[in-house]
Design an enzyme around this catalytic site. Structure first.
Site, PDB file in Angstrom:
ATOM      1  N   LYS A  67      59.802  10.053   3.031  1.00 26.51           N
ATOM      2  CA  LYS A  67      58.472   9.509   3.290  1.00 26.51           C
ATOM      3  C   LYS A  67      58.451   8.064   2.829  1.00 26.51           C
ATOM      4  O   LYS A  67      58.805   7.753   1.683  1.00 26.51           O
ATOM      5  CB  LYS A  67      57.392  10.297   2.552  1.00 26.51           C
ATOM      6  N   ARG A 110      48.540  17.828   1.660  1.00 28.91           N
ATOM      7  CA  ARG A 110      49.522  18.433   0.757  1.00 28.91           C
ATOM      8  C   ARG A 110      49.097  18.281  -0.694  1.00 28.91           C
ATOM      9  O   ARG A 110      49.373  19.147  -1.530  1.00 28.91           O
ATOM     10  CB  ARG A 110      50.927  17.890   1.008  1.00 28.91           C
ATOM     11  N   GLY A 220      45.255  13.171 -10.036  1.00 23.18           N
ATOM     12  CA  GLY A 220      45.153  11.735  -9.790  1.00 23.18           C
ATOM     13  C   GLY A 220      46.233  10.893 -10.429  1.00 23.18           C
ATOM     14  O   GLY A 220      46.450   9.746 -10.036  1.00 23.18           O
ATOM     15  N   THR A 221      46.932  11.431 -11.420  1.00 20.83           N
ATOM     16  CA  THR A 221      47.894  10.627 -12.171  1.00 20.83           C
ATOM     17  C   THR A 221      49.277  10.737 -11.537  1.00 20.83           C
ATOM     18  O   THR A 221      49.942  11.759 -11.655  1.00 20.83           O
ATOM     19  CB  THR A 221      47.940  11.076 -13.644  1.00 20.83           C
ATOM     20  N   LYS A 226      48.601   5.490 -15.440  1.00 16.18           N
ATOM     21  CA  LYS A 226      47.400   6.214 -15.041  1.00 16.18           C
ATOM     22  C   LYS A 226      47.117   7.342 -16.031  1.00 16.18           C
ATOM     23  O   LYS A 226      48.031   7.915 -16.629  1.00 16.18           O
ATOM     24  CB  LYS A 226      47.548   6.797 -13.632  1.00 16.18           C
TER      25      LYS A 226
END
Length: 321
Positions: A67, A110, A220-221, A226
């Site tokens: 990807k 995903r 989110g991390t 983050k």
């Protein structure tokens, strides 16, 4: 080789398709039949963009690919999604390109599927209140995926800008779920499953907020620096992840590891729970946490599913190579 453009993907694949693909590849990883290769991610020094590659190989499903994509923060002003990605699949027997698949929607699907897998395998069976922290592009996908895999009866949500939660409220109404915007304190006290999906670089959810028996899907991390949770949460939780190496380097666990609160041996790959090698939740009142860092194999699994569906339904564009 076939091309499956971004415009065709929504009509081809369902959230359930993505759930099954992600669950299967996580199980293959636990059986040492699938591997992620090292991630490359760089700042371009142009358009403030981040660009990179994620790749891997699933021997069980014979899926090999990469990807390519990243984040262009000025895209919104152009009417284009900030996150852009494309998946290229190869024939593992010959190395020839097999499919070029749009990756933007698939990335959202995903990511939500991975959280839903964790809810299916780690949340208490009697959990009925879903909490969501965040109201960005990914949040609606998380709500839909979670609701599809567990019989929630109510949704509570928090965001720094509360008015942005209106979109989630509309989706909850569509799903027949009462929805309420609450404080972080109330969310932690009432939600039995919490999905965090922000781009924060400082802890939002505090250890003191949580009730016993909560399951947290921290989604989110995915970058060094983050952070969504106080590291004390991981110190007392039973921690699971998609891939341990990413969890401790770019996932939520990076902070607890840096503070010496946990180590790699304290983190379990969720594939072991799926395959029965680990019991998952061992005590009803313990906190379980899934550190969803986002791995190449998840992208390849859903892209491969899309490519197969596109061929079957006659919407793939055939090109010579």
């Amino acid at each position: 080789m076939i091309i499956v453009p971004e415009s065709e993907i929504a009509a081809l694949i369902s959230a359930q398709d993505c759930f099954e693909a992600v669950e299967a590849v996580l199980a293959a990883m636990a059986r040492d039949q699938a591997v992620n290769f090292p991630v490359i991610r760089e700042a371009l020094g142009h358009a403030d963009a981040l660009y990179g590659f994620k790749s891997g190989f699933d021997r069980e499903a014979a899926v090999l690919g990469v990807k390519s994509g990243g984040y262009w923060p000025a895209n919104a002003a152009r009417g284009v999604a900030n996150h852009q990605s494309t998946v290229l699949l190869f024939d593992p027997d010959t190395g020839r390109p097999r499919a070029l698949v749009g990756g933007n929607l698939l990335t959202a699907l995903r990511t939500a599927a991975a959280a839903a897998v964790s809810i299916r395998h780690l949340a208490r069976a009697d959990a009925r209140v879903l909490g969501i922290i965040g109201a960005g592009h990914q949040a609606p996908f998380q709500l839909r995926a979670a609701a599809a895999q567990h019989p929630f009866e109510r949704v509570v949500a928090w965001n720094r800008t509360p008015e942005r939660l209106q979109g989630l409220a509309e989706i909850a109404a569509e799903l027949g779920l009462p929805f309420e915007v609450v404080s972080l304190e109330r969310l932690g006290a009432e939600a039995e499953v919490i999905v965090t999906i922000t781009s924060s670089f400082a802890a939002i959810l505090r250890d003191a907020h949580l009730r016993a028996g909560t399951h947290i899907a921290c989604m989110g991390t995915d970058t060094r620096g983050k952070q969504e949770l106080e590291p004390e949460i991981l110190a007392r939780a039973r921690v699971f992840t998609d891939e341990i190496a990413q969890s401790i380097s770019i996932g939520e666990a990076q902070h607890a590891v840096a503070h010496g609160m946990i180590g790699p041996a304290d983190i379990t790959a969720i594939g072991a729970v799926i395959t029965g090698g680990h019991p998952g939740r061992c005590v009803q009142d313990e906190i379980t946490l899934f550190d969803g860092t986002g791995i190449a194999l998840q992208d390849l699994a859903v892209a491969s599913r899309v490519a197969r569906l596109a061929r079957e339904r006659g919407v793939a564009q055939q090109v010579g190579v």
